[in-house]
Design a protein around this motif. Structure first.
Motif, mmCIF file in Angstrom:
data_model
loop_
_atom_site.group_PDB
_atom_site.id
_atom_site.type_symbol
_atom_site.label_atom_id
_atom_site.label_comp_id
_atom_site.label_asym_id
_atom_site.label_seq_id
_atom_site.Cartn_x
_atom_site.Cartn_y
_atom_site.Cartn_z
ATOM 1 N N SER A 149 -24.171 24.974 -41.956
ATOM 2 C CA SER A 149 -22.769 25.070 -41.579
ATOM 3 C C SER A 149 -22.635 26.075 -40.452
ATOM 4 O O SER A 149 -23.513 26.912 -40.222
ATOM 5 C CB SER A 149 -21.918 25.498 -42.778
ATOM 6 N N SER A 150 -21.513 25.958 -39.724
ATOM 7 C CA SER A 150 -21.256 26.875 -38.617
ATOM 8 C C SER A 150 -19.762 26.914 -38.341
ATOM 9 O O SER A 150 -19.075 25.894 -38.444
ATOM 10 C CB SER A 150 -22.014 26.435 -37.358
ATOM 11 N N ALA A 151 -19.290 28.100 -37.988
ATOM 12 C CA ALA A 151 -17.864 28.242 -37.698
ATOM 13 C C ALA A 151 -17.504 27.689 -36.334
ATOM 14 O O ALA A 151 -16.368 27.264 -36.109
ATOM 15 C CB ALA A 151 -17.468 29.724 -37.786
ATOM 16 N N ASN A 152 -18.473 27.660 -35.412
ATOM 17 C CA ASN A 152 -18.125 27.253 -34.050
ATOM 18 C C ASN A 152 -19.174 26.391 -33.353
ATOM 19 O O ASN A 152 -19.000 26.076 -32.164
ATOM 20 C CB ASN A 152 -17.861 28.497 -33.186
ATOM 21 N N ALA A 153 -20.219 25.986 -34.045
ATOM 22 C CA ALA A 153 -21.272 25.184 -33.408
ATOM 23 C C ALA A 153 -21.382 23.815 -34.070
ATOM 24 O O ALA A 153 -21.012 23.622 -35.228
ATOM 25 C CB ALA A 153 -22.613 25.913 -33.475
ATOM 26 N N GLU A 154 -21.890 22.855 -33.319
ATOM 27 C CA GLU A 154 -22.101 21.498 -33.823
ATOM 28 C C GLU A 154 -23.188 21.512 -34.900
ATOM 29 O O GLU A 154 -24.198 22.203 -34.763
ATOM 30 C CB GLU A 154 -22.513 20.585 -32.672
ATOM 31 N N ILE A 155 -22.970 20.771 -35.993
ATOM 32 C CA ILE A 155 -23.951 20.760 -37.080
ATOM 33 C C ILE A 155 -24.696 19.429 -37.169
ATOM 34 O O ILE A 155 -25.595 19.279 -37.992
ATOM 35 C CB ILE A 155 -23.271 21.058 -38.434
ATOM 36 N N LYS A 156 -24.350 18.472 -36.337
ATOM 37 C CA LYS A 156 -24.980 17.149 -36.359
ATOM 38 C C LYS A 156 -26.251 17.148 -35.525
ATOM 39 O O LYS A 156 -26.309 17.760 -34.463
ATOM 40 C CB LYS A 156 -23.994 16.101 -35.833
ATOM 41 N N GLY A 193 -29.342 29.553 -30.238
ATOM 42 C CA GLY A 193 -28.128 30.008 -30.890
ATOM 43 C C GLY A 193 -28.181 29.845 -32.392
ATOM 44 O O GLY A 193 -27.153 29.635 -33.049
ATOM 45 N N LYS A 194 -29.372 29.953 -32.965
ATOM 46 C CA LYS A 194 -29.549 29.749 -34.409
ATOM 47 C C LYS A 194 -28.735 30.739 -35.236
ATOM 48 O O LYS A 194 -28.424 30.471 -36.397
ATOM 49 C CB LYS A 194 -31.035 29.846 -34.769
ATOM 50 N N GLU A 195 -28.392 31.871 -34.630
ATOM 51 C CA GLU A 195 -27.621 32.886 -35.354
ATOM 52 C C GLU A 195 -26.244 32.381 -35.766
ATOM 53 O O GLU A 195 -25.574 32.989 -36.612
ATOM 54 C CB GLU A 195 -27.469 34.145 -34.500
ATOM 55 N N ASP A 196 -25.793 31.286 -35.152
ATOM 56 C CA ASP A 196 -24.474 30.728 -35.484
ATOM 57 C C ASP A 196 -24.491 29.904 -36.763
ATOM 58 O O ASP A 196 -23.428 29.465 -37.218
ATOM 59 C CB ASP A 196 -23.964 29.839 -34.334
ATOM 60 N N TYR A 197 -25.685 29.665 -37.348
ATOM 61 C CA TYR A 197 -25.796 28.724 -38.461
ATOM 62 C C TYR A 197 -26.060 29.431 -39.788
ATOM 63 O O TYR A 197 -26.658 30.513 -39.839
ATOM 64 C CB TYR A 197 -26.908 27.712 -38.197
#
Length: 571
Positions: free
Chosen positions: A248-255, A302-306
């Motif tokens: 999950s992510s608050a602001n990044a694409e998860i697909k 940007g893995k820190e977003d997940y």
């Protein structure tokens, strides 16, 4: 439809890595039709059904077609749980099935209370029913170090000591009476190839007044009620162990994001998968691996977003379980005392009587045997990773830009270099930030494998592979964040050779032998040998010899006989 067709149907159903399809009535109906063909059921044979704390429960699980009683050809994973009378789990085991069978054991600790328990067996497929479809059998445990719980009842019953015969298969025991520590030899004979090629467990165990009741034998009748539901559908483990989760992510694409699961260690494994529209992912581990050192991480910029979450095993509904009153026969007090002494003596000599773990065959890494391998002790050892890469690994080089390290592999074509990154692995752990690794002491490295050229693995492409293996298989990373997790995932039971003393030499002569379980062979193969040899212990008395399992055509088999062990008369 044969097994391949069933798997193809289910693979297509799950190909989107979503379970929403099961919420449609027509999909549920189709799955129920498949279930009628699969017909999975579980049966578990145990070395006894009553134990003292300090003893070991040993079991063998059979996964069978519940209509034909033949070995199931579908699920590759099964589960065993011991449940107390508060319907809480005492232990949970995961088994990789081989020819639809698996086996394990559980040392019964002194923390357990006296009472009745249930041994439960099931596959993931069986959890998708409206009515619980798991196997259940009663297990009785006495803790002689604690008083009986208030309100419990102890009553008495008799135990059958009659021989059980089968016209197709029988024991050939040369003698029925032995002295302590005598060599015992028994054969299993059959007049039918169908029974010779069956799948059986052989047990020899002391009978006494603490036997609670006669062992439950497979009747061929299993629960055939219940249907597949659309509530929390559990994926069937048709190819191996399944681990699922989501990002999950608050602001990044998860697909369509890459996720790697690493089993870190000497027998390492690595899987790279891609998320679906909902950020869900599925990892299938086809190879048996009991290593619990598992790391799951996002492989994206940007893995820190997940945030990664691993799904928990579905809870089993135990609401229908009922627990009988603990029952003993009239001699139970003296027998418990005798067995307690035997257990204490055996456990005191545990270090010299340990079962041995069967080391699994070291599987080829996912990149196969075509890599260039460098055993580092064959070369001059260098003090750092930089010199080790430069001086030893042909076609491999490192860069350091803005204090950030990277490793690269030349292509097979020296005039071409891909812009794709090189896959860097240490003990199965895929590494993207190499600064930590370059501080590692190369003296602790055992070997390096190098693969050249473009390599496609899972859902990701790489320009070659460099795989480092440490001497102890214990590489660890200090990398932390919600994008990398170390989940506690139930691991498959290890396979064992169970201890049996050998008195042909003087090695064990001075060690007390108070075994009540003289022999436990969970996988006796009568097509190879029908002969079993083992030694009597120092405990005199009557011993039950039992063989249980299924013939090649699925006929249930249970036979038993008895031998007597006497104390050798002193001169």
């Amino acid at each position: 439809m044969d097994r391949l067709k069933y798997i193809l149907y289910l693979a297509l159903a799950f190909s989107s890595q979503q379970i929403v399809f099961a919420q449609k009535n027509n999909s549920v109906n189709e799955l129920n039709e498949v279930d009628k063909k699969i017909n999975e059921s579980i049966y578990i044979s145990t070395n006894a059904n009553s134990f003292l704390t300090g003893e070991t429960l040993q079991y063998k699980l059979f996964c069978i077609d519940k209509l034909a009683n033949t070995a199931s050809i579908f699920s590759k994973i099964a589960y065993v749980q011991l449940i107390d009378n508060n319907k809480k789990t005492v232990f949970a085991h995961k088994l990789f099935l081989d020819k639809a069978t698996g086996n394990g054991d559980f040392f019964i600790p002194t923390t357990l209370e006296t009472g009745s328990y249930k041994l439960i067996g099931y596959t993931n497929w069986m959890l998708n029913k409206t009515v619980p479809d798991y196997f259940s059998t009663d297990i009785y445990i006495v803790n002689p170090y604690k008083e009986n719980p208030s309100g419990s009842t102890v009553s008495y019953n008799s135990v059958s000591s009659e021989t059980v015969n089968n016209s197709n298969i029988s024991f050939d025991i040369k003698n029925k009476s032995y002295n302590t520590r005598d060599l015992i030899e028994l054969n299993v004979k059959s007049n039918s190839d169908e029974f010779t090629k069956g799948n059986y467990t052989l047990s020899v165990r002391k009978t006494d007044g603490f036997l609670v009741q006669n062992k439950a034998i497979f009747s061929g009748k299993t629960n055939q009620n219940g249907e597949i539901t659309n509530s929390q559908f559990v994926l069937p483990e048709l190819r191996g162990e399944i681990i699922t989760g989501k990002i999950s992510s608050a602001n990044a694409e998860i697909k369509n994001k890459k996720v790697a699961l690493s089993i870190v260690g000497k027998n390492a494994d690595l899987k790279i998968v891609k998320t679906d529209d909902q950020g869900k992912f599925i990892v299938i581990l086809e190879k048996e691996n009991s290593n619990s050192n598992i790391i799951v991480q996002v492989l994206e910029s940007g893995k820190e977003d997940y945030i990664i979450e691993i799904d928990k095993q579905k809870d089993v509904d135990f609401s229908n379980l009922t627990f009988p009153v603990v029952q003993f026969n009239s001699d139970f007090k003296q027998n418990i005392t005798d067995r307690l002494i035997s257990t204490q003596v055996e456990n005191a000599y545990y270090d010299v009587k340990k079962d041995s773990v069967i080391s699994p065959a070291i599987a080829l890494p996912f990149f196969g045997a075509s890599s260039e391998e460098y055993i580092l002790d064959d070369f001059t050892r260098f003090p750092n990773i930089e010199e080790t890469v430069t001086e030893i690994l042909k076609g491999v080089y490192y860069r350091k830009n803005d204090n950030i390290y990277s490793i690269h592999v030349f292509d097979n074509n020296d005039n071409y270099e891909s812009a794709l990154p090189t896959m860097i692995i240490v003990d199965g752990l895929i590494i993207e930030d190499l600064n930590e690794f370059f501080a590692f002491n190369p003296k602790n490295l055992f070997k390096v494998n190098v693969v050249r050229g473009i390599y496609y693995y899972g859902s990701k492409s790489f320009n070659g592979i460099v795989s480092f293996t440490t001497k102890n298989g214990d590489y660890d990373t200090k990398l932390k964040g919600k994008f990398i997790v170390r989940p506690e995932i139930l691991r498959p039971q290890v396979k064992k050779n169970y201890f049996s003393p050998d008195y042909t030499s003087n090695k064990n002569v001075r060690i007390p032998d108070y075994r009540h379980q003289l022999l436990w062979q969970p996988n006796i193969d009568l097509s190879k040998t029908s002969n079993s040899k083992f030694y009597a212990s120092d405990v005199s008395g009557k011993y039950e010899v039992s063989l249980e399992g299924f013939s090649a055509s699925g006929k249930p088999v249970f036979i038993k006989d008895f031998i007597e062990i006497k104390e050798e008369a002193s001169n």
